[in-house]
Design an enzyme around this catalytic site. Structure first.
Site, PDB file in Angstrom:
ATOM      1  CB  CYS A   1      -0.944  -0.004   1.204  1.00  0.00           C
ATOM      2  SG  CYS A   1      -0.105   0.198   2.790  1.00  0.00           S
TER       3      CYS A   1
ATOM      4  CB  CYS B   1       3.622  -0.604   2.868  1.00  0.00           C
ATOM      5  SG  CYS B   1       2.311  -1.287   3.901  1.00  0.00           S
TER       6      CYS B   1
END
Length: 79
Positions: free
Chosen positions: A10, A13
């Site tokens: 994501c 991240c």
């Protein structure tokens, strides 16, 4: 030193990965950075929420995106 950024790929991240790379570069330490996206490998570490930061097999952060200076402090503490 081994550093693992754990997440599912994501935006948060990837932001933690970029901040970690910046922190390693600015601190001048020798570190191998690994980006772990395999959910099974993430679960095996005991990490409960992503993104996560693991330094030398120790979970030092989970569920938040840290800025590079904060990561540099964690690197220094966990040398």
């Amino acid at each position: 030193m081994q550093i693992k950024v754990m997440g599912t790929g994501c935006h948060k991240c990837k932001a933690l990965l970029a901040a970690t790379e910046e922190a390693v570069k600015s601190s001048g330490v020798q570190a191998e950075i690994e980006y772990v996206t395999d959910i099974i490998k993430i679960a095996e570490t005991g990490l409960m929420s992503t993104p996560g930061l693991v330094i030398n097999d120790k979970i030092v952060s989970s569920g938040k995106v840290l800025e590079a200076p904060a990561i540099a402090e964690l690197i220094e503490k966990n040398k």
